[in-house]
Scaffold this motif. Structure first.
Motif, PDB file in Angstrom:
ATOM      1  N   LEU A 215      36.703  14.552 -85.577  1.00  0.00           N
ATOM      2  CA  LEU A 215      36.634  15.079 -86.934  1.00  0.00           C
ATOM      3  C   LEU A 215      37.855  15.938 -87.242  1.00  0.00           C
ATOM      4  O   LEU A 215      38.438  15.838 -88.324  1.00  0.00           O
ATOM      5  N   ARG A 216      38.271  16.772 -86.301  1.00  0.00           N
ATOM      6  CA  ARG A 216      39.474  17.595 -86.521  1.00  0.00           C
ATOM      7  C   ARG A 216      40.704  16.708 -86.748  1.00  0.00           C
ATOM      8  O   ARG A 216      41.521  16.988 -87.626  1.00  0.00           O
ATOM      9  N   LEU A 217      40.832  15.662 -85.973  1.00  0.00           N
ATOM     10  CA  LEU A 217      41.946  14.727 -86.138  1.00  0.00           C
ATOM     11  C   LEU A 217      41.889  14.070 -87.515  1.00  0.00           C
ATOM     12  O   LEU A 217      42.904  13.983 -88.220  1.00  0.00           O
ATOM     13  N   LEU A 218      40.712  13.619 -87.911  1.00  0.00           N
ATOM     14  CA  LEU A 218      40.550  12.987 -89.210  1.00  0.00           C
ATOM     15  C   LEU A 218      40.939  13.943 -90.341  1.00  0.00           C
ATOM     16  O   LEU A 218      41.692  13.576 -91.252  1.00  0.00           O
ATOM     17  N   LEU A 219      40.436  15.165 -90.296  1.00  0.00           N
ATOM     18  CA  LEU A 219      40.746  16.133 -91.349  1.00  0.00           C
ATOM     19  C   LEU A 219      42.229  16.456 -91.377  1.00  0.00           C
ATOM     20  O   LEU A 219      42.809  16.647 -92.453  1.00  0.00           O
ATOM     21  N   ASN A 220      42.855  16.504 -90.225  1.00  0.00           N
ATOM     22  CA  ASN A 220      44.299  16.722 -90.162  1.00  0.00           C
ATOM     23  C   ASN A 220      45.045  15.550 -90.802  1.00  0.00           C
ATOM     24  O   ASN A 220      46.003  15.741 -91.553  1.00  0.00           O
ATOM     25  N   GLU A 221      44.596  14.335 -90.511  1.00  0.00           N
ATOM     26  CA  GLU A 221      45.233  13.136 -91.081  1.00  0.00           C
ATOM     27  C   GLU A 221      45.033  13.069 -92.594  1.00  0.00           C
ATOM     28  O   GLU A 221      45.844  12.467 -93.304  1.00  0.00           O
ATOM     29  N   LEU A 222      43.957  13.666 -93.095  1.00  0.00           N
ATOM     30  CA  LEU A 222      43.656  13.629 -94.528  1.00  0.00           C
ATOM     31  C   LEU A 222      44.100  14.901 -95.246  1.00  0.00           C
ATOM     32  O   LEU A 222      43.712  15.146 -96.388  1.00  0.00           O
ATOM     33  N   ALA A 223      44.946  15.682 -94.611  1.00  0.00           N
ATOM     34  CA  ALA A 223      45.416  16.937 -95.193  1.00  0.00           C
ATOM     35  C   ALA A 223      46.175  16.723 -96.495  1.00  0.00           C
ATOM     36  O   ALA A 223      46.225  17.613 -97.336  1.00  0.00           O
ATOM     37  N   TYR A 224      46.720  15.556 -96.699  1.00  0.00           N
ATOM     38  CA  TYR A 224      47.500  15.270 -97.902  1.00  0.00           C
ATOM     39  C   TYR A 224      46.635  15.103 -99.148  1.00  0.00           C
ATOM     40  O   TYR A 224      47.139  15.183-100.274  1.00  0.00           O
ATOM     41  N   LEU A 225      45.334  14.886 -98.983  1.00  0.00           N
ATOM     42  CA  LEU A 225      44.461  14.663-100.135  1.00  0.00           C
ATOM     43  C   LEU A 225      44.233  15.957-100.909  1.00  0.00           C
ATOM     44  O   LEU A 225      43.843  16.964-100.337  1.00  0.00           O
ATOM     45  N   ASP A 226      44.480  15.907-102.181  1.00  0.00           N
ATOM     46  CA  ASP A 226      44.219  17.026-103.068  1.00  0.00           C
ATOM     47  C   ASP A 226      43.386  16.525-104.245  1.00  0.00           C
ATOM     48  O   ASP A 226      43.204  15.323-104.416  1.00  0.00           O
ATOM     49  N   GLY A 227      42.920  17.418-105.054  1.00  0.00           N
ATOM     50  CA  GLY A 227      42.196  17.041-106.249  1.00  0.00           C
ATOM     51  C   GLY A 227      40.808  16.485-105.995  1.00  0.00           C
ATOM     52  O   GLY A 227      40.289  15.736-106.800  1.00  0.00           O
ATOM     53  N   LEU A 228      40.205  16.846-104.881  1.00  0.00           N
ATOM     54  CA  LEU A 228      38.846  16.390-104.606  1.00  0.00           C
ATOM     55  C   LEU A 228      37.848  17.244-105.379  1.00  0.00           C
ATOM     56  O   LEU A 228      37.995  18.449-105.487  1.00  0.00           O
ATOM     57  N   ASP A 229      36.823  16.597-105.902  1.00  0.00           N
ATOM     58  CA  ASP A 229      35.737  17.330-106.546  1.00  0.00           C
ATOM     59  C   ASP A 229      34.627  17.633-105.552  1.00  0.00           C
ATOM     60  O   ASP A 229      33.968  18.656-105.643  1.00  0.00           O
TER      61      ASP A 229
END
Length: 106
Positions: A25-39
């Motif tokens: 999960l930590r790896l996944l969240l790190n890989e998805l760090a570029y995502l912004d604008g989530l509701d």
């Protein structure tokens, strides 16, 4: 964002088979760090593999930190591995749970 089956456990470390849900999960969240604008971040089913309060607490810390930096709310639902009492005590349950999207009845 929607994710399912994180299967975190009490230890937060590799199990006998080498699986480590927390590290994944930590790896996944790190890989998805570029995502912004989530509701919203929606985590469905099998949040914890062993139903431990420690696993639910860790999941909430990781997801809340990730979502909070993006101004998003986190919503959880249970799966067949989740232990309902511990889930409810840590993450909430029902229409009064934090993060619950409920109608006003009017």
């Amino acid at each position: 964002m929607h994710l399912s089956d994180t299967h975190l456990d009490q230890a937060g470390a590799p199990d006998a088979d080498g699986a480590d849900g927390t590290a994944a999960l930590r790896l996944l969240l790190n890989e998805l760090a570029y995502l912004d604008g989530l509701d919203a971040v929606i985590v469905t089913g099998d949040v914890a593999d062993d139903g431990s309060r420690e696993a639910y607490t860790r999941a909430d810390e990781l997801w809340s930190g990730y979502a909070g930096r993006r101004g998003a709310e986190v919503f959880y639902t249970t799966g067949n591995h989740d232990e309902r009492t511990a889930f409810g005590e840590v993450l909430g349950s029902g229409p009064t749970a934090r993060g619950c999207v409920c109608g006003s009845g009017g």
